[in-house]
Scaffold this active site. Sequence first.
Site, PDB file in Angstrom:
ATOM      1  N   LYS A   3       0.837  -1.199   0.000  1.00 32.38           N
ATOM      2  CA  LYS A   3       0.000   0.000   0.000  1.00 32.38           C
ATOM      3  C   LYS A   3       0.884   1.267   0.000  1.00 32.38           C
ATOM      4  O   LYS A   3       2.109   1.174   0.210  1.00 32.38           O
ATOM      5  CB  LYS A   3      -0.899  -0.021   1.239  1.00 32.38           C
ATOM      6  CG  LYS A   3      -1.954  -1.142   1.216  1.00 32.38           C
ATOM      7  CD  LYS A   3      -2.793  -1.087   2.493  1.00 32.38           C
ATOM      8  CE  LYS A   3      -3.890  -2.138   2.496  1.00 32.38           C
ATOM      9  NZ  LYS A   3      -4.687  -2.090   3.753  1.00 32.38           N
ATOM     10  N   TYR A  43     -12.196  -2.637  -3.176  1.00 37.01           N
ATOM     11  CA  TYR A  43     -12.703  -2.668  -1.802  1.00 37.01           C
ATOM     12  C   TYR A  43     -14.226  -2.666  -1.741  1.00 37.01           C
ATOM     13  O   TYR A  43     -14.783  -2.344  -0.691  1.00 37.01           O
ATOM     14  CB  TYR A  43     -12.130  -1.481  -1.016  1.00 37.01           C
ATOM     15  CG  TYR A  43     -10.698  -1.714  -0.543  1.00 37.01           C
ATOM     16  CD1 TYR A  43     -10.374  -2.795   0.287  1.00 37.01           C
ATOM     17  CD2 TYR A  43      -9.678  -0.842  -0.915  1.00 37.01           C
ATOM     18  CE1 TYR A  43      -9.070  -3.005   0.724  1.00 37.01           C
ATOM     19  CE2 TYR A  43      -8.360  -1.050  -0.475  1.00 37.01           C
ATOM     20  CZ  TYR A  43      -8.070  -2.135   0.345  1.00 37.01           C
ATOM     21  OH  TYR A  43      -6.781  -2.334   0.786  1.00 37.01           O
ATOM     22  N   PHE A  51     -15.176   3.306   7.204  1.00 37.73           N
ATOM     23  CA  PHE A  51     -13.805   3.637   6.785  1.00 37.73           C
ATOM     24  C   PHE A  51     -13.607   3.599   5.273  1.00 37.73           C
ATOM     25  O   PHE A  51     -12.524   3.904   4.781  1.00 37.73           O
ATOM     26  CB  PHE A  51     -12.795   2.707   7.481  1.00 37.73           C
ATOM     27  CG  PHE A  51     -13.004   1.231   7.207  1.00 37.73           C
ATOM     28  CD1 PHE A  51     -12.555   0.632   6.035  1.00 37.73           C
ATOM     29  CD2 PHE A  51     -13.663   0.435   8.136  1.00 37.73           C
ATOM     30  CE1 PHE A  51     -12.745  -0.719   5.787  1.00 37.73           C
ATOM     31  CE2 PHE A  51     -13.864  -0.922   7.903  1.00 37.73           C
ATOM     32  CZ  PHE A  51     -13.408  -1.495   6.719  1.00 37.73           C
ATOM     33  N   ARG A  79      -1.290 -14.590   3.909  1.00 37.00           N
ATOM     34  CA  ARG A  79      -2.059 -13.904   4.964  1.00 37.00           C
ATOM     35  C   ARG A  79      -1.340 -14.045   6.317  1.00 37.00           C
ATOM     36  O   ARG A  79      -1.339 -13.120   7.119  1.00 37.00           O
ATOM     37  CB  ARG A  79      -3.474 -14.472   5.060  1.00 37.00           C
ATOM     38  CG  ARG A  79      -4.350 -14.194   3.856  1.00 37.00           C
ATOM     39  CD  ARG A  79      -4.942 -12.807   3.838  1.00 37.00           C
ATOM     40  NE  ARG A  79      -5.908 -12.575   4.879  1.00 37.00           N
ATOM     41  CZ  ARG A  79      -6.681 -11.487   4.938  1.00 37.00           C
ATOM     42  NH1 ARG A  79      -6.598 -10.540   4.002  1.00 37.00           N
ATOM     43  NH2 ARG A  79      -7.531 -11.326   5.918  1.00 37.00           N
ATOM     44  N   THR A  85      -5.128  -7.740  10.616  1.00 28.08           N
ATOM     45  CA  THR A  85      -5.459  -6.431  10.031  1.00 28.08           C
ATOM     46  C   THR A  85      -4.943  -5.265  10.880  1.00 28.08           C
ATOM     47  O   THR A  85      -4.416  -4.286  10.355  1.00 28.08           O
ATOM     48  CB  THR A  85      -6.996  -6.316   9.843  1.00 28.08           C
ATOM     49  OG1 THR A  85      -7.436  -7.448   9.088  1.00 28.08           O
ATOM     50  CG2 THR A  85      -7.380  -5.038   9.116  1.00 28.08           C
ATOM     51  N   ARG A  96       2.877  -6.805   9.196  1.00 24.30           N
ATOM     52  CA  ARG A  96       2.148  -5.753   9.913  1.00 24.30           C
ATOM     53  C   ARG A  96       2.590  -5.660  11.372  1.00 24.30           C
ATOM     54  O   ARG A  96       2.722  -4.563  11.921  1.00 24.30           O
ATOM     55  CB  ARG A  96       0.644  -6.003   9.820  1.00 24.30           C
ATOM     56  CG  ARG A  96       0.063  -5.709   8.437  1.00 24.30           C
ATOM     57  CD  ARG A  96      -1.334  -6.270   8.304  1.00 24.30           C
ATOM     58  NE  ARG A  96      -2.022  -5.859   7.085  1.00 24.30           N
ATOM     59  CZ  ARG A  96      -3.164  -6.389   6.665  1.00 24.30           C
ATOM     60  NH1 ARG A  96      -3.740  -7.369   7.370  1.00 24.30           N
ATOM     61  NH2 ARG A  96      -3.740  -5.962   5.558  1.00 24.30           N
ATOM     62  N   ASN A 106      -1.687  -0.142   7.451  1.00 23.55           N
ATOM     63  CA  ASN A 106      -1.200  -1.498   7.732  1.00 23.55           C
ATOM     64  C   ASN A 106      -0.371  -2.098   6.592  1.00 23.55           C
ATOM     65  O   ASN A 106      -0.185  -3.308   6.506  1.00 23.55           O
ATOM     66  CB  ASN A 106      -2.340  -2.411   8.186  1.00 23.55           C
ATOM     67  CG  ASN A 106      -3.399  -2.601   7.128  1.00 23.55           C
ATOM     68  OD1 ASN A 106      -3.258  -2.119   6.006  1.00 23.55           O
ATOM     69  ND2 ASN A 106      -4.455  -3.319   7.467  1.00 23.55           N
ATOM     70  N   HIS A 109      -1.805  -5.255   1.405  1.00 22.88           N
ATOM     71  CA  HIS A 109      -3.059  -5.981   1.192  1.00 22.88           C
ATOM     72  C   HIS A 109      -2.726  -7.378   0.715  1.00 22.88           C
ATOM     73  O   HIS A 109      -1.809  -7.564  -0.080  1.00 22.88           O
ATOM     74  CB  HIS A 109      -3.911  -5.291   0.117  1.00 22.88           C
ATOM     75  CG  HIS A 109      -5.023  -6.175  -0.382  1.00 22.88           C
ATOM     76  ND1 HIS A 109      -6.211  -6.314   0.304  1.00 22.88           N
ATOM     77  CD2 HIS A 109      -5.105  -7.002  -1.454  1.00 22.88           C
ATOM     78  CE1 HIS A 109      -6.981  -7.188  -0.339  1.00 22.88           C
ATOM     79  NE2 HIS A 109      -6.332  -7.608  -1.407  1.00 22.88           N
TER      80      HIS A 109
HETATM   81  P1  IDP Z   1      -7.445  -7.117   5.553  1.00 22.91           P
HETATM   82  O1  IDP Z   1      -6.671  -6.075   4.795  1.00 22.91           O
HETATM   83  O2  IDP Z   1      -6.649  -7.700   6.693  1.00 22.91           O
HETATM   84  O3  IDP Z   1      -8.055  -8.174   4.658  1.00 22.91           O
HETATM   85  P2  IDP Z   1     -10.154  -6.042   5.815  1.00 22.91           P
HETATM   86  O4  IDP Z   1     -11.051  -6.291   6.972  1.00 22.91           O
HETATM   87  O5  IDP Z   1     -10.480  -6.723   4.513  1.00 22.91           O
HETATM   88  O6  IDP Z   1      -8.653  -6.364   6.283  1.00 22.91           O
HETATM   89  O7  IDP Z   1     -10.119  -4.470   5.580  1.00 22.91           O
HETATM   90  C1  IDP Z   1      -9.526  -3.946   4.416  1.00 22.91           C
HETATM   91  C2  IDP Z   1      -8.678  -2.760   4.805  1.00 22.91           C
HETATM   92  O8  IDP Z   1      -9.521  -1.726   5.289  1.00 22.91           O
HETATM   93  C3  IDP Z   1      -7.681  -3.010   5.946  1.00 22.91           C
HETATM   94  O9  IDP Z   1      -6.473  -3.579   5.491  1.00 22.91           O
HETATM   95  C4  IDP Z   1      -7.478  -1.621   6.482  1.00 22.91           C
HETATM   96  O10 IDP Z   1      -6.553  -0.897   5.690  1.00 22.91           O
HETATM   97  C5  IDP Z   1      -8.846  -0.998   6.305  1.00 22.91           C
HETATM   98  N1  IDP Z   1      -9.633  -1.104   7.540  1.00 22.91           N
HETATM   99  C6  IDP Z   1     -10.281  -2.181   8.015  1.00 22.91           C
HETATM  100  N2  IDP Z   1     -10.888  -1.917   9.178  1.00 22.91           N
HETATM  101  C7  IDP Z   1     -10.643  -0.612   9.423  1.00 22.91           C
HETATM  102  C8  IDP Z   1     -11.015   0.274  10.483  1.00 22.91           C
HETATM  103  O11 IDP Z   1     -11.704  -0.088  11.429  1.00 22.91           O
HETATM  104  N3  IDP Z   1     -10.549   1.555  10.378  1.00 22.91           N
HETATM  105  C9  IDP Z   1      -9.785   1.981   9.341  1.00 22.91           C
HETATM  106  N4  IDP Z   1      -9.419   1.188   8.329  1.00 22.91           N
HETATM  107  C10 IDP Z   1      -9.833  -0.095   8.370  1.00 22.91           C
HETATM  108 MG    MG Z   2      -9.609  -8.107   3.278  1.00 24.94          MG
END
Ligand code: IDP
Ligand code: MG
Length: 143
Positions: A3, A43, A51, A79, A85, A96, A106, A109
């Site tokens: 990212k 997304y 968010f 993963r 996350t 991460r 983070n 992706h």
């Molecule tokens: P992942 O990247 O571990 O698969 P997901 O739940 O699919 O996590 O969420 C996608 C992305 O959205 C996360 O990597 C993060 O950048 C962002 N994200 C998820 N939850 C939050 C939140 O509560 N606040 C801000 N950003 C979030």
């Molecule tokens: Mg995801």
Amino acid sequence: MVKPDGVQRNLVGEVIRRLEAKGFTLVGLKLMNVPRELAEHHYDVHKERPFFAGLVEFITSAPVVATVWEGDGVVAAARKIIGATNPLTAELGTIRGDYGISIGRNLIHGSDATETAQREISLWFKEEELVNWQPTITPWLYE
Ligand code: IDP
Ligand code: MG
């Protein structure tokens, strides 16, 4: 995908190194600015989440490095290498966990299932951008 924060923090090499060192095969790679439409598509499972707008804004704010990797169990293993996350709860030893602090920064992706990976690969790459090759070390990785 590394990212924008991962690219800005000079962690592109580190991310690629970890996946390469595990034994996975790089079959697609590009540095790019992300068009808003692609970010929204990528997304779209999160489009109702609070968010979402900030996430799209962030992903389109600076270049990312998109990659495609091949190998047995690559989706689940990647993963694990990436970590949870939220970087603060991600285990040390994961990308991460080692390099991040905020959920919205983070670093990386990773597709969460084979079907998601197929969908995301076709969103991010044209067929001719993927390279089909056989590393000579394969017999040293697989029995
Ligand atoms: P992942 O990247 O571990 O698969 P997901 O739940 O699919 O996590 O969420 C996608 C992305 O959205 C996360 O990597 C993060 O950048 C962002 N994200 C998820 N939850 C939050 C939140 O509560 N606040 C801000 N950003 C979030
Ligand atoms: Mg995801």
